[in-house]
Scaffold this motif. Structure first.
Motif, short mmCIF file in Angstrom:
data_model
loop_
_atom_site.label_atom_id
_atom_site.label_comp_id
_atom_site.label_asym_id
_atom_site.label_seq_id
_atom_site.Cartn_x
_atom_site.Cartn_y
_atom_site.Cartn_z
N VAL A 71 0.92 1.04 -11.20
CA VAL A 71 1.29 -0.26 -10.50
C VAL A 71 0.14 -1.21 -11.10
O VAL A 71 -1.09 -0.96 -11.11
N TYR A 72 0.60 -2.37 -11.65
CA TYR A 72 -0.34 -3.28 -12.24
C TYR A 72 -0.67 -4.36 -11.40
O TYR A 72 -1.89 -5.09 -11.64
N TYR A 73 0.30 -4.88 -10.63
CA TYR A 73 0.05 -6.03 -10.07
C TYR A 73 0.69 -5.80 -8.60
O TYR A 73 1.77 -5.34 -8.50
N ARG A 97 -10.30 11.80 -4.41
CA ARG A 97 -8.99 11.86 -5.00
C ARG A 97 -9.14 12.71 -6.48
O ARG A 97 -9.80 12.03 -7.42
N SER A 113 2.86 1.52 -3.42
CA SER A 113 1.90 2.11 -4.20
C SER A 113 1.29 3.48 -4.30
O SER A 113 1.02 4.13 -5.24
N GLU A 114 0.90 3.89 -3.18
CA GLU A 114 0.64 5.49 -3.01
C GLU A 114 1.85 6.22 -3.51
O GLU A 114 1.30 7.29 -4.08
N ALA A 150 2.24 6.17 -7.24
CA ALA A 150 0.91 6.72 -7.87
C ALA A 150 1.24 8.22 -7.76
O ALA A 150 1.07 8.94 -8.82
N GLN A 165 0.74 -1.20 -0.12
CA GLN A 165 0.03 0.04 -0.03
C GLN A 165 0.91 1.22 -0.13
O GLN A 165 0.68 2.12 -0.99
#
Lengths: 411, 411
Positions: free
Chosen positions: A36-38, A221, A26-27, A30, A23
């Motif tokens: 991120v795909y997986y 968001r 990924s944040e 982003a 998490q």
């Protein structure tokens, strides 16, 4: 560039911990504009880890590994990646020195298995571990980028944001960047907010709008794509203005703001001090503010008055109030707020009294809560909540409402 | 049988939420003796979801999906699985009726897109959703089992434990089962514990031994495989005895025990009450015990004494103590523990005073902490900690040491 995050550790597959590392990473990605795909989690098993590496190499440009860099025998991320990619390992003298220093500093004896932590994949850039021993790594091979990070979040997070993200951005040399801004709301449900913003959500393409509910809060968001940071900022500003013209009443802050931080800032600006009388929240409310650096400028302290006898003896609640109305009453909340403010000589006194559950109590249903708020020079107020969660959900929600009402009264 | 858990939702890949569903399901499966070899997260994207299904079919016997069963356009788990496996979808009348009832019960108008939630994969057993609308599904195809669960944890958890696990166990008809027991340690590092247990770890095959560090604690998971529950229990008992003969000094509990629960049980058994004076922990210590049902039998309450003036005025710390030794001193910790015990008329008084950080304070380094412990009929003691974490890591570690010392003194 698209990324896959591979977490290594049997504790994940046994459900002993949640993959909060994925998490966090990924944040951050982003925000940096990397898709991120997986996410994949795999155990401390070289055969299955190797298979996960092969799958990921077939679908991602950037592979980020967390975990398995420690000193014990089941830590084998480096060794397995080395075997899968045909790369060697070598001892990094600086990392080894820093591990030895770490043991000196913490006055502990270094066992030989700790040296293994200083082995790095040949040709990789070392990412310094400033909160633990195992260093991180970043390298490129066969058109792909690989990053290895330690598993403990207290080590991984500062390493990734300080050294990992810059290394990735340096690789990217990207032109168009993604800019996000999160608007935070309290006191409105997700479905209601989405309904109110429906037309905007359906017609917006750049920026896009994504609502998300969690923990009694709703966030929106907004995400803009543009080559210029300024233009993207204007796009976000315009959209924010539209959203707040519809739902501004429930808005309280941005991005990683929390109700407690915003309320604390507001008290600081006004030079107000705070004290607290906590019954059902039992220290939780004060614990939330003391988690913030600088809390001592605002919080004088408070009393956890878990028993009626403490409400009476330490916080001078009138015996008749407890007899006639019980501890879970508007009257008791008001006396607690006023008396704690006086005892601690603060500008604001706030009180929480209620039935956390699971059982009903005092003839009141579990979830019945009174919040008292006494602000210097104003009439004391009390707010009633009827919560429907479990014991700890009710305690947490109560603390959030405390910050919410405090903030509303200050602004 | 080995399982893979596939979470579907772009919010996971954007880092807006952590995949706590995979943790919950994994823990339940571990208890049921089903191995989980992989977790995968993938976004609301049919092409990439289809690819994830294909990878998982190549390596797992049981595929468990969470998320993407809702009413909106980006919920497409069912549709994508149907396409990947060549199965159709059909309307489940009972699920549809239950969705309509749900809207009636909550007094909301049902929009047409909600009907989509009652579509199920043909031939699947429906898993009832008692906390939301989208039903779950379980079916077998081509030698593999598939389970679909909703994304919101409040719906998924009760559905999985009430209907999902029994459906899986029914499929298994297994003879040999896996039994696990976790031993919990505090006050020893992972590498040190592993070194002390090295010979045992190397020679054990059934049960196996797996150490794990986290949050200042170390756990050892012992896992036995056997057809008889009794024999497995004896295997675990024997191994536990060996481990505790080596490292018993640091052992405090089993499985999901926490230091606070074990300390609370011990106080309850002895009929002891507790009160607390919290400076740097700022309510955290009391908040940990009030999170437990039944805390009111033990905790009388306490004072958050975040300012020197509160230590003096509310908790009667001697002015000279503060002048000569400062608030972060053995003397102050002792006075706080004794005085809070007297003020709240409890059997035990515990105090925390120290420098949480990030800055040094009172001429003491960040991480310097004194814990005072006053137990009725015993000499008051004080314990010094030198912690090396950040502000909140230090506060949390301090609270843990508080429970640890309290428990040690009680036993």
């Amino acid at each position: 560039m698209n990324a896959e995050i591979i977490a290594v550790g049997s504790e994940l597959l046994l459900g002993q911990i949640a993959n909060t590392n994925a998490q966090y990473i990924s944040e951050q990605l982003a925000e940096a504009g990397v898709n991120v795909y997986y996410h994949t989690s795999v155990g401390d098993n070289p055969v299955r880890l190797k298979q996960a590496i092969e799958v990921a190499r077939g679908r991602a440009d950037l592979l980020i590994f967390t975990g398995g860099l420690g000193p014990t025998k089941d830590d084998l991320t480096k060794e397995t990646i080395a075997a899968a990619l045909g790369t060697g390992l070598s001892m990094d003298e600086e990392a080894l020195r820093s591990i030895k220093e770490y043991f000196n500093r913490t006055n502990r004896a270094m066992t030989p298995n700790n040296e293994k932590q200083a082995l790095i994949l040949k040709g990789s850039e070392v990412l310094k571990n400033e909160h633990g021993m195992a260093p991180g790594m970043f390298f490129k091979k066969g058109g792909r980028s690989y990053m290895l990070l330690p598993g403990p979040p207290s080590e991984m997070r500062p390493m990734f944001s300080k050294y990992g993200i810059p290394a990735i951005l340096h690789t990217l040399k990207r032109k168009e960047i993604i800019y996000s801004r999160v608007l935070r709301f309290f006191g409105i449900g997700e479905a209601q907010l989405e309904t109110e913003l429906e037309e905007l959500i359906d017609t917006q393409t750049n920026p896009t709008i994504a609502p998300l509910a969690g923990d009694g809060e709703v966030t929106i968001r907004m995400t803009a794509k543009h080559g210029s940071k300024e233009v993207a900022g204007e796009l976000l500003d315009n959209l924010e203005e539209k959203i707040l013209s519809i739902a501004g009443d429930y808005f309280y802050g941005y991005d990683h703001d929390s109700l407690v931080e915003v309320a604390m800032r507001s008290m600081k600006e006004k030079g107000f001090t705070l004290s607290c009388a906590e019954s059902l929240t039992g220290g939780l409310f004060q614990s939330e503010i003391t988690a913030q650096p600088g809390a001592s400028e605002v919080l004088k302290g408070g009393v956890v008055c878990y028993q009626d006898e403490v409400k009476k003896n330490v916080l001078s609640v009138n015996e008749n109030t407890l007899k006639l109305h019980s501890a879970v009453s508007e009257q008791c909340a008001i006396e607690l707020a006023e008396n704690v403010r006086r005892l601690f000589s603060s500008d604001i006194g706030i009180s929480f009294t209620g039935v956390a559950g699971p059982e009903d109590h005092y003839g009141k249903k579990a979830g019945t809560v009174w919040i008292g708020l006494s602000i210097n020079g104003q009439d004391t107020k009390a707010f009633l909540l009827n919560l429907a969660g479990g014991r700890n959900a009710n305690r947490k929600r109560t603390a959030k409402y405390g910050w919410h009402y405090l903030l509303k009264e200050l602004t």
